[in-house]
Write a protein that holds these residues in place. Sequence first.
Motif, mmCIF file in Angstrom:
data_model
loop_
_atom_site.group_PDB
_atom_site.id
_atom_site.type_symbol
_atom_site.label_atom_id
_atom_site.label_comp_id
_atom_site.label_asym_id
_atom_site.label_seq_id
_atom_site.Cartn_x
_atom_site.Cartn_y
_atom_site.Cartn_z
ATOM 1 N N ASP A 268 0.848 -1.186 0.000
ATOM 2 C CA ASP A 268 0.000 0.000 0.000
ATOM 3 C C ASP A 268 0.886 1.239 0.000
ATOM 4 N N ASP A 269 0.275 2.372 -0.208
ATOM 5 C CA ASP A 269 1.020 3.632 -0.168
ATOM 6 C C ASP A 269 0.523 4.472 1.010
ATOM 7 N N GLY A 270 0.254 3.777 2.129
ATOM 8 C CA GLY A 270 -0.255 4.425 3.338
ATOM 9 C C GLY A 270 0.837 5.129 4.119
ATOM 10 N N THR A 271 0.595 5.302 5.411
ATOM 11 C CA THR A 271 1.530 6.056 6.247
ATOM 12 C C THR A 271 2.803 5.290 6.557
ATOM 13 N N GLY A 272 2.751 3.956 6.540
ATOM 14 C CA GLY A 272 3.930 3.149 6.823
ATOM 15 C C GLY A 272 4.387 3.291 8.262
ATOM 16 N N PHE A 273 5.468 2.601 8.613
ATOM 17 C CA PHE A 273 6.040 2.655 9.959
ATOM 18 C C PHE A 273 7.482 2.208 9.884
ATOM 19 N N ASP A 274 8.242 2.507 10.928
ATOM 20 C CA ASP A 274 9.656 2.125 10.990
ATOM 21 C C ASP A 274 9.745 0.788 11.721
ATOM 22 N N THR A 275 10.055 -0.275 11.003
ATOM 23 C CA THR A 275 10.107 -1.615 11.608
ATOM 24 C C THR A 275 11.210 -1.710 12.659
ATOM 25 N N ARG A 276 12.323 -1.006 12.470
ATOM 26 C CA ARG A 276 13.418 -1.045 13.462
ATOM 27 C C ARG A 276 12.979 -0.426 14.784
ATOM 28 N N GLU A 277 12.253 0.682 14.723
ATOM 29 C CA GLU A 277 11.766 1.320 15.951
ATOM 30 C C GLU A 277 10.821 0.394 16.706
ATOM 31 N N ARG A 278 9.953 -0.288 15.985
ATOM 32 C CA ARG A 278 8.997 -1.196 16.641
ATOM 33 C C ARG A 278 9.732 -2.337 17.327
ATOM 34 N N ARG A 279 10.779 -2.873 16.687
ATOM 35 C CA ARG A 279 11.537 -3.959 17.315
ATOM 36 C C ARG A 279 12.274 -3.466 18.558
ATOM 37 N N ARG A 280 12.867 -2.265 18.484
ATOM 38 C CA ARG A 280 13.574 -1.706 19.650
ATOM 39 C C ARG A 280 12.610 -1.482 20.806
ATOM 40 N N ALA A 281 11.394 -1.089 20.507
ATOM 41 C CA ALA A 281 10.396 -0.829 21.543
ATOM 42 C C ALA A 281 9.779 -2.125 22.070
ATOM 43 N N GLY A 282 10.208 -3.266 21.515
ATOM 44 C CA GLY A 282 9.676 -4.550 21.964
ATOM 45 C C GLY A 282 8.363 -4.902 21.304
ATOM 46 N N GLU A 283 7.954 -4.125 20.306
ATOM 47 C CA GLU A 283 6.715 -4.415 19.583
ATOM 48 C C GLU A 283 7.071 -5.228 18.357
ATOM 49 N N ASP A 284 6.529 -6.388 18.251
ATOM 50 C CA ASP A 284 6.742 -7.195 17.060
ATOM 51 C C ASP A 284 5.473 -7.110 16.235
ATOM 52 N N MET A 285 5.305 -8.024 15.330
ATOM 53 C CA MET A 285 4.086 -8.065 14.540
ATOM 54 C C MET A 285 2.926 -8.467 15.434
ATOM 55 N N GLY A 286 1.736 -8.146 15.018
ATOM 56 C CA GLY A 286 0.557 -8.607 15.747
ATOM 57 C C GLY A 286 0.480 -10.120 15.707
ATOM 58 N N PHE A 287 -0.377 -10.700 16.521
ATOM 59 C CA PHE A 287 -0.472 -12.158 16.603
ATOM 60 C C PHE A 287 -0.840 -12.776 15.259
ATOM 61 N N GLY A 288 -1.701 -12.123 14.491
ATOM 62 C CA GLY A 288 -2.103 -12.663 13.188
ATOM 63 C C GLY A 288 -0.918 -12.834 12.256
ATOM 64 N N LEU A 289 -0.077 -11.799 12.137
ATOM 65 C CA LEU A 289 1.103 -11.896 11.271
ATOM 66 C C LEU A 289 2.121 -12.876 11.840
ATOM 67 N N PHE A 290 2.258 -12.910 13.170
ATOM 68 C CA PHE A 290 3.159 -13.875 13.798
ATOM 69 C C PHE A 290 2.716 -15.293 13.459
ATOM 70 N N SER A 291 1.421 -15.555 13.563
ATOM 71 C CA SER A 291 0.873 -16.878 13.278
ATOM 72 C C SER A 291 1.124 -17.266 11.816
ATOM 73 N N ILE A 292 0.898 -16.327 10.907
ATOM 74 C CA ILE A 292 1.141 -16.600 9.479
ATOM 75 C C ILE A 292 2.613 -16.899 9.257
ATOM 76 N N ARG A 293 3.500 -16.103 9.863
ATOM 77 C CA ARG A 293 4.947 -16.321 9.694
ATOM 78 C C ARG A 293 5.328 -17.712 10.179
ATOM 79 N N GLU A 294 4.813 -18.132 11.330
ATOM 80 C CA GLU A 294 5.140 -19.451 11.871
ATOM 81 C C GLU A 294 4.603 -20.576 10.980
#
Length: 80
Positions: free
Chosen positions: A13-39
């Motif tokens: 998409d061409d939405g607002t986006g986010f900084d994935t590195r900042e989320r990881r540093r803050a201890g925020e990973d993907m939501g459970f849905g994306l985590f489940s899909i990744r696994e």
Amino acid sequence: SKDGGCFRIEVSDDGTGFDTRERRRAGEDMGFGLFSIREQFRHYGGTLSIDSRRGIGTRVTLLLPFVDNASIKREDDQHD
């Protein structure tokens, strides 16, 4: 689409986006849905990757290797 020996699914998409590195540093990973899909993809030898940039948007890419139906049948028969 096909990508070598894999199915490739890409959603962007061409939405607002986010900084994935900042989320990881803050201890925020993907939501459970994306985590489940990744696994689940990992179980079958696939991958899920996220590329996102503030102000530009997000791209989620899923790669899943082609599976030989004959080998699945043999595995299923062994579990019966």
